[in-house]
Scaffold this active site. Structure first.
Site, mmCIF file in Angstrom:
data_model
loop_
_atom_site.group_PDB
_atom_site.id
_atom_site.type_symbol
_atom_site.label_atom_id
_atom_site.label_comp_id
_atom_site.label_asym_id
_atom_site.label_seq_id
_atom_site.Cartn_x
_atom_site.Cartn_y
_atom_site.Cartn_z
ATOM 1 N N ASP A 156 0.829 -1.203 0.000
ATOM 2 C CA ASP A 156 0.000 0.000 0.000
ATOM 3 C C ASP A 156 0.870 1.262 0.000
ATOM 4 O OD1 ASP A 156 -1.966 2.004 0.711
ATOM 5 O OD2 ASP A 156 -3.225 0.353 1.389
ATOM 6 N N THR A 192 -7.137 3.811 -1.442
ATOM 7 C CA THR A 192 -6.826 2.387 -1.259
ATOM 8 C C THR A 192 -7.928 1.438 -1.712
ATOM 9 O OG1 THR A 192 -5.404 2.958 0.571
ATOM 10 C CG2 THR A 192 -6.189 0.679 0.497
ATOM 11 N N ASP A 220 2.211 2.423 3.879
ATOM 12 C CA ASP A 220 1.060 3.328 4.007
ATOM 13 C C ASP A 220 0.986 3.913 5.417
ATOM 14 O OD1 ASP A 220 -1.522 4.290 2.736
ATOM 15 O OD2 ASP A 220 -2.308 3.317 4.538
ATOM 16 N N HIS A 249 1.720 7.893 5.900
ATOM 17 C CA HIS A 249 0.610 8.742 6.355
ATOM 18 C C HIS A 249 1.018 9.517 7.601
ATOM 19 C CE1 HIS A 249 -2.889 8.220 3.923
ATOM 20 N NE2 HIS A 249 -2.851 6.907 3.975
ATOM 21 N N HIS A 272 -3.142 10.836 0.007
ATOM 22 C CA HIS A 272 -3.359 10.487 -1.399
ATOM 23 C C HIS A 272 -4.855 10.581 -1.639
ATOM 24 C CE1 HIS A 272 -4.599 6.528 0.129
ATOM 25 N NE2 HIS A 272 -3.611 6.690 0.992
HETATM 26 ZN ZN LIG Z 1 -3.609 2.665 -0.134
#
Ligand SMILES: [Zn+2]
Length: 423
Positions: free
Chosen positions: A54, A90, A211, A215, A361
Site C-alpha cells: 500500500d 486504497t 502506508d 501517512h 493520497h
Molecule cells: Zn492505499
C-alpha cells in the site's frame, strides 16, 4: 462504598469492552472452504502471486534503495510507473486491480461514500459494510478463478472477505495486523506445498506498512525508509522460498497509489456556503462529495462554491473530467456526489478538528506523486523489459490470460495494453 462499586462495575465493563473489541480485531483464523478441488485442466496451469504494498509510490524502491526489488524488477518487467484509477485511494484501487473496472463501474467509488438509494454510508472502518457483498460490483479474480474450478487464496485484498457472489477464496483471512509477516510467509509456503488438487493457483498478498508510516510521518521519514526495507526483505524471502518449490510461479508486485506530503497546519475548512441541512457530506482529505437531499439545491450551491473555491476544484457530477471516468454517465451505481470538491496538494480538506496526516493520497490520479508501482517476474514474463506508464485496470486481463481463465463479463481493462510484457 456505593461509588466504589460503581467504579468497579464500570472498570469491569471497560475491560470486557476492551477484550471484546481486541479479540474481534484479532480474528486470525484461516477460513477454508471445504470440498473444493482444482479441475484436472487447472492443475496444469501456472501460478500467480499478486502482491500489493500500500502507498509504495513508483519511486520508493530507488529512493530508499530497496536492493532486492531493484534487482528483480530489472531482471523481469518494470513499468516506469503505474497510474491508479481515480480517486487515488486504497479501496477503490485495490478493487479496480481485482476487477479490471474503474471505481465508478465497480461501485467502491471512495474509502467513504454515501448511497442515496440505500440511505447508507460505506466506510472502510465499518467492518459490516466492508464484508457486505451487496456493495461490490464486478467479478474479482478469485471469483473468476473459483467459478472455473481453479483454487485461490488470499492473505488480504479488498473484497476478499466480502463473500462476493457467494464465492470466497478457498483459503482466506479476515484483515488483521496481528499475524507476523514471517508467519504469513510460512502459510503462503504451506499453500503452495499442498497436493495439486488443493494448491491455490491465484494468491493475493498485502502489505500495509509503507502506508502507515508515510501517512503518519510523511514520505521523507526514517519510518517510511524502514517500511520500504521491511517489504524489500519480505519479498526477497518470499521469492527464495518459492524458488525451492520448483513450480511455475509468477510474481506481480504493485501498489495501489502514491503519496504526497501535505500542509498539515492549514487544512481547507468546510466552505460556509454549504448548507449542511441540505447536503449529506462524505469528506476525505483529498476529495469531498456532496449529496443533495433536494436536486434544486445543487446548482445554486455549485455556483456559490465556484466563487469561493481556493486550493480546490469544484465539479458538478456531469462535468467531472472525462479522464477520471468518474462522471454522471460512468456512475453505474449512483454513488458519486452531485458536487465534488477536489483538493490541490499540498492542501487537503480538514472539516473536523482532527489532526491532519502528514502524507495523503486520493488526489488527481495523473499527478506524479500519485503514481504507483508495477514489477513482474517469473516464467510468464519477459526479462530485462521496461514499459511506460499504464492504468491499473489492465492487470486483470493480464492475470486472467496467464492463468487461462475466461473473462465472461464486461471489463474496462484490455489485454492489449500489457500482453507485450509476456514471453
Ligand atoms: Zn492505499
Amino acid at each position: 462504598m456505593f461509588s466504589k462499586s460503581i467504579k468497579t462495575v464500570s472498570s469491569f465493563i471497560c475491560i470486557v469492552l476492551f477484550l471484546t473489541s481486541h479479540l474481534l480485531a484479532q480474528d486470525t483464523i484461516q477460513y477454508i472452504t471445504p470440498g473444493r478441488e482444482n479441475a484436472a485442466v487447472q492443475q496444469q496451469k501456472p501460478y500467480v502471486i499478486l502482491i500489493s504494498a500500500d502507498s509504495f509510490r513508483y519511486d520508493l524502491a530507488e529512493k530508499y534503495n530497496a536492493e532486492f526489488l531493484k534487482k528483480i524488477s530489472t531482471k523481469g518487467v518494470k513499468a516506469v510507473s503505474m497510474r491508479p484509477s481515480y480517486p487515488s485511494l486504497t479501496f477503490p484501487n485495490h478493487y479496480s486491480i481485482a476487477t479490471g473496472l474503474y471505481p465508478s463501474h465497480h461501485g467502491i467509488i471512495a474509502n467513504t461514500f454515501y448511497d442515496k438509494k440505500r440511505n447508507q454510508f460505506y466506510t472502510i472502518r465499518n467492518k459490516k459494510a466492508v464484508q457486505d457483498s451487496s456493495w461490490y460490483g464486478g467479478v474479482p479474480l478469485w471469483v473468476l478463478a473459483e467459478r472455473q474450478k481453479m483454487l485461490s487464496a488470499s492473505f488480504y485484498w479488498v473484497g476478499s472477505e466480502s463473500h462476493i457472489d457467494g464465492v470466497d477464496p478457498t483459503y482466506y483471512f479476515n484483515y488483521n495486523e496481528a499475524i507476523p509477516i514471517d508467519r504469513r510467509l510460512e502459510i503462503l509456503k504451506q499453500w503452495l506445498e499442498l497436493p495439486p488438487g488443493k494448491r491455490p493457483h491465484f494468491i493475493t498478498f498485502y502489505f500495509p506498512e509503507v502506508d502507515h508510516a508515510a501517512h503518519r510521518y510523511g514520505t521523507n521519514s526514517s519510518q517510511t525508509h524502514d517500511a520500504v526495507q521491511l517489504i524489500d526483505h519480505s519479498i526477497q524471502k518470499m521469492n527464495e522460498m518459492c524458488a525451492q518449490l520448483n513450480l511455475p510461479i509468477n510474481f506481480i508486485f504493485v501498489s495501489d497509489h502514491g503519496m504526497a506530503n501535505v500542509d498539515t497546519l492549514h487544512p481547507i475548512r468546510r466552505p460556509t456556503v454549504i448548507d449542511t441541512s441540505k447536503f449529506v457530506i462524505a469528506n476525505g482529505g483529498a476529495l469531498t462529495q456532496l449529496y443533495a437531499k433536494n436536486k434544486k439545491d445543487i446548482k445554486p450551491t455549485y455556483r456559490k462554491l465556484k466563487k469561493v473555491a481556493k486550493d480546490y476544484d469544484v465539479y458538478l457530477k456531469k462535468r467531472i473530467p472525462k479522464r477520471w471516468h468518474y462522471s454522471k454517465k460512468d456512475d453505474s451505481l449512483n454513488r458519486i456526489g452531485d458536487i465534488i470538491l477536489v483538493a490541490h496538494p499540498p492542501k487537503v480538506f480538514g472539516f473536523s478538528n482532527r489532526p491532519v496526516s502528514a502524507g495523503q493520497h486520493g488526489f488527481d490520479n495523473y499527478l506524479p506523486e500519485m503514481q504507483a508501482t508495477f514489477y513482474a517476474w517469473g516464467p510468464a514474463f519477459k526479462e530485462n523489459y521496461e514499459i511506460g506508464s499504464f492504468t491499473n485496470i489492465n492487470i486483470y486481463p493480464l492475470i486472467a490470460h496467464i492463468l487461462g481463465l475466461n473473462i465472461d463479463s464486461k471489463i474496462d481493462g484490455d489485454l492489449k495494453v500489457l500482453e507485450g510484457i509476456l514471453k
